[in-house]
Design a protein around this motif. Structure first.
Motif, short mmCIF file in Angstrom:
data_model
loop_
_atom_site.label_atom_id
_atom_site.label_comp_id
_atom_site.label_asym_id
_atom_site.label_seq_id
_atom_site.Cartn_x
_atom_site.Cartn_y
_atom_site.Cartn_z
N THR A 32 0.82 -1.21 0.00
CA THR A 32 0.00 0.00 0.00
C THR A 32 0.86 1.27 0.00
OG1 THR A 32 -0.15 -0.22 2.41
CG2 THR A 32 -1.99 -1.06 1.11
N ARG A 187 -7.36 -0.27 4.49
CA ARG A 187 -6.87 -1.60 4.09
C ARG A 187 -5.73 -2.04 4.99
NH1 ARG A 187 -4.85 -3.11 -2.05
NH2 ARG A 187 -4.17 -5.24 -1.60
N ASP A 188 -4.83 -1.13 5.33
CA ASP A 188 -3.73 -1.46 6.24
C ASP A 188 -4.24 -1.84 7.62
OD1 ASP A 188 -1.81 -1.02 4.33
OD2 ASP A 188 -1.45 1.07 4.91
#
Length: 209
Positions: A32, A187-188
């Motif tokens: 990411t 998302r992380d």
């Protein structure tokens, strides 16, 4: 001098930050991070190309629209003399820059295009006595109106619209980057939660003796 305390120095292992650290390979770099870097670079390059184009299109459209409006106003309005019905108020600071730019609403008498005498209020310079002659712009219907835009006003307004378009384009790009960045951060966090769910039992399980 003996016993003098030396000045504090930064730790030798402290590495300077670099703008392109997300592009460098290192064990801590996540996928990411690389996506965020490429997204920011792509948006920056896109803004460098799109912004001048948007400014040109918006400025050109505004210029032609304002010019058509000015030409229409020039055809449908007339500059005619008018007479003040009463004294204009005096400015508290005569001769100042503010007084030179100030306008006070005063009733004036003028002749409409149909030949009838009419009265209306318009802005005049401070301190003008009753009976003074000024010039006003009157429409074909006999109402007071603003004078048509000059070439300089048209140009300045078109430049203003172009600058506003550039600012809007930059804000849109910044908003797009923020949305993508927020999505990557979520998302992380989801990946961290999943990894911690797997790792936590190993850290918290009681050890056997």
């Amino acid at each position: 001098m003996a016993g003098e305390i030396p000045q504090a120095q930064p730790p030798p292992e402290a590495a300077p930050r670099t703008l392109w650290w997300r592009f460098r390979r290192n064990p801590l770099r996540r996928r990411t991070d690389l996506l965020r870097a490429w997204n920011g670079l792509a948006l920056l390059l896109a803004l460098l190309v799109v912004t001048p184009t948007v400014m040109l299109l918006v400025g050109n459209a505004a210029y032609h629209d304002l010019r058509r409006t000015a030409e229409h106003d020039a055809r449908t309005s007339h500059r005619t003399p008018a007479v003040l019905e009463h004294d204009a108020p005096r400015h508290p600071e005569p001769g100042s820059d503010e007084a030179n730019k100030a306008l006070y609403p005063v009733t004036v008498r003028f002749t409409a295009p149909d030949g009838r005498a009419r009265t209306a209020k318009t802005g005049v310079a401070p301190g003008l006595p009753a009976g003074s002659r000024v010039h006003v712009w009157v429409t074909d219907e006999g109402t007071l109106t603003e004078p048509p835009l000059t070439k300089r006003q048209i140009r300045d307004n078109a430049i203003g619209w172009a600058l506003l378009a550039a600012i809007a384009t930059a804000l849109t790009g910044a908003g797009a980057y923020g949305v993508v960045r927020r999505g990557l951060e979520r998302r992380d966090l989801a990946a961290w939660d999943s990894a911690w769910t797997t790792t936590a039992p190993r850290w918290t399980a009681p050890t056997e003796r």
